[in-house]
Design a protein around this motif. Structure first.
Motif, short mmCIF file in Angstrom:
data_model
loop_
_atom_site.label_atom_id
_atom_site.label_comp_id
_atom_site.label_asym_id
_atom_site.label_seq_id
_atom_site.Cartn_x
_atom_site.Cartn_y
_atom_site.Cartn_z
N SER A 101 0.85 -1.19 0.00
CA SER A 101 0.00 0.00 0.00
C SER A 101 0.88 1.24 0.00
CB SER A 101 -0.93 0.02 1.22
OG SER A 101 -0.16 0.05 2.42
N ALA A 102 0.30 2.37 -0.40
CA ALA A 102 1.03 3.64 -0.38
C ALA A 102 0.04 4.76 -0.11
CB ALA A 102 1.76 3.87 -1.70
N VAL A 103 0.42 5.67 0.77
CA VAL A 103 -0.41 6.83 1.10
C VAL A 103 0.47 8.08 1.10
CG1 VAL A 103 -2.07 5.50 2.46
CG2 VAL A 103 -0.07 6.51 3.58
N VAL A 104 -0.17 9.23 0.93
CA VAL A 104 0.55 10.52 0.97
C VAL A 104 0.26 11.20 2.31
CG1 VAL A 104 0.75 12.81 -0.05
CG2 VAL A 104 0.46 10.81 -1.52
N TYR A 105 1.33 11.60 2.99
CA TYR A 105 1.21 12.36 4.23
C TYR A 105 2.19 13.52 4.15
CZ TYR A 105 1.53 13.62 9.16
OH TYR A 105 1.53 14.32 10.36
N GLN A 132 15.99 15.72 -2.59
CA GLN A 132 17.05 14.81 -3.04
C GLN A 132 16.39 13.44 -3.20
OE1 GLN A 132 20.54 14.69 -0.54
NE2 GLN A 132 20.47 16.87 -0.15
N PRO A 133 15.52 13.28 -4.15
CA PRO A 133 14.60 12.14 -4.18
C PRO A 133 15.21 10.84 -3.65
CG PRO A 133 14.36 13.42 -6.17
CD PRO A 133 15.52 14.01 -5.43
N HIS A 134 14.61 10.34 -2.56
CA HIS A 134 15.17 9.15 -1.92
C HIS A 134 14.13 8.45 -1.06
CE1 HIS A 134 15.42 12.04 1.38
NE2 HIS A 134 15.52 11.00 2.21
N TRP A 135 14.43 7.20 -0.74
CA TRP A 135 13.65 6.40 0.20
C TRP A 135 14.41 6.32 1.53
CZ3 TRP A 135 8.85 4.51 -0.69
CH2 TRP A 135 8.41 4.40 -2.02
N ARG A 136 13.66 6.15 2.61
CA ARG A 136 14.25 5.86 3.92
C ARG A 136 13.32 4.91 4.66
NH1 ARG A 136 11.42 8.72 7.76
NH2 ARG A 136 10.22 10.48 6.94
N GLN A 137 13.91 3.98 5.37
CA GLN A 137 13.08 3.06 6.14
C GLN A 137 12.61 3.73 7.42
OE1 GLN A 137 14.73 -0.82 6.86
NE2 GLN A 137 12.78 -1.64 7.60
N VAL A 138 11.35 3.51 7.76
CA VAL A 138 10.77 4.08 8.97
C VAL A 138 10.91 3.05 10.08
CG1 VAL A 138 8.65 4.90 10.07
CG2 VAL A 138 9.16 5.51 7.68
N HIS A 139 11.68 3.38 11.10
CA HIS A 139 11.88 2.48 12.23
C HIS A 139 10.88 2.83 13.32
CE1 HIS A 139 15.48 0.73 10.49
NE2 HIS A 139 15.86 1.95 10.17
N THR A 140 10.03 1.87 13.65
CA THR A 140 8.97 2.13 14.61
C THR A 140 9.42 1.86 16.04
OG1 THR A 140 8.11 -0.13 14.43
CG2 THR A 140 7.26 1.50 12.88
N VAL A 167 -6.00 9.44 7.77
CA VAL A 167 -6.98 10.24 8.51
C VAL A 167 -6.18 11.11 9.48
CG1 VAL A 167 -8.96 10.27 10.05
CG2 VAL A 167 -8.76 8.46 8.33
N GLY A 168 -6.11 12.40 9.21
CA GLY A 168 -5.28 13.28 10.03
C GLY A 168 -3.82 12.88 9.91
N ASN A 169 -3.19 12.58 11.04
CA ASN A 169 -1.78 12.15 11.01
C ASN A 169 -1.67 10.64 11.26
OD1 ASN A 169 -2.43 12.00 13.69
ND2 ASN A 169 -0.74 13.29 14.42
N PHE A 190 -1.21 3.55 12.35
CA PHE A 190 0.17 3.97 12.54
C PHE A 190 0.19 5.48 12.70
CE2 PHE A 190 4.48 5.13 11.03
CZ PHE A 190 5.20 4.42 11.98
N ASP A 191 0.66 5.92 13.85
CA ASP A 191 0.75 7.36 14.15
C ASP A 191 1.99 7.91 13.47
OD1 ASP A 191 1.21 9.88 15.32
OD2 ASP A 191 0.16 9.30 17.14
N LEU A 192 1.79 8.70 12.44
CA LEU A 192 2.90 9.23 11.66
C LEU A 192 3.64 10.36 12.37
CD1 LEU A 192 1.08 9.08 8.25
CD2 LEU A 192 3.20 7.87 8.77
N SER A 193 3.08 10.87 13.43
CA SER A 193 3.77 11.92 14.19
C SER A 193 4.65 11.33 15.28
CB SER A 193 2.75 12.88 14.82
OG SER A 193 1.97 12.21 15.81
N LYS A 194 4.37 10.08 15.70
CA LYS A 194 5.13 9.44 16.78
C LYS A 194 5.76 8.13 16.35
CE LYS A 194 2.28 11.54 20.37
NZ LYS A 194 1.44 11.32 21.58
#
Length: 204
Positions: A101-105, A132-140, A167-169, A190-194
């Protein structure tokens, strides 16, 4: 406007027509036929997201000639030009996958899950930025069972074919397939702010 790229029109071929839907007249038009274009080949089971700030359509992953790919294609909506993100410039990249899946935030795209080249389900998160178009892994923050809004953090089981919405963040993940014989009916946030997961309810 809405854009349509790729997809399967038969068991062994992908749709080569790149199309646009005018949301005022509700009519489709072909922007470009990609047949024979070696730089922008159609694919299926990929994701496509639009980043308004950059007028950029970002296409990632999917099946390309029967194999899962990690390609990232960039389409400049204003200039009507294609580019392929070049890897190996000091940044990590997601593994090849499909069914993710992919979403825009904000100004970033967040990819979750899918299946890798061996068909194994995934539950990692990656973020794409046009800076600087790039990917980074999100470590939870999921190593410990941390209390969060009266719920313990739980990373969702690996999956593909799920849905994801913003929905929101918060990124909301629902359902999907763990394996062919195991369909999922759980929901996670998944809380994208935390960078923390919240399980809303169990599968079953």
């Amino acid at each position: 406007q809405a854009y349509l790229f790729g997809g399967s029109n038969s068991p062994d071929s992908s749709n080569p027509q790149f199309q646009r839907l005018d949301l005022e007249t509700m009519t489709w038009s072909v922007i470009e036929d990609l047949s024979g274009n070696p730089e922008v080949e159609p694919r299926d089971d990929h994701t496509a997201c639009f980043l308004p700030r950059y007028n950029m359509l970002v296409i990632f992953g999917g099946f390309l000639k029967g194999e899962r790919t990690a390609d990232t294609l960039l389409y400049d909506v204003e200039r009507k030009t294609w580019a392929t993100l070049k890897h190996g410039q000091g940044f990590d990249v997601p593994s090849a996958r499909s069914g993710h899946s992919a979403v825009v935030y904000g100004d970033e795209i967040y990819v979750f899950g899918g299946r890798d080249v061996d068909g194994a389900a995934l539950n990692d998160i990656w973020a794409f930025s046009m800076e600087q178009p790039h990917w980074r892994q999100v470590h939870t923050k999921d190593q410990a069972s941390v209390a969060y809004t009266d719920r313990a953090e739980t990373v969702p089981v690996a999956r593909s074919g799920h849905s994801a919405s913003i929905v929101g963040n918060k990124m909301i993940i629902f359902g999907g397939l763990f394996e062919i014989t195991k369909e999922l009916n759980d929901m996670h946030v998944f809380d994208l702010s935390k960078y923390r997961w919240i399980k809303l309810y169990e599968d079953g």
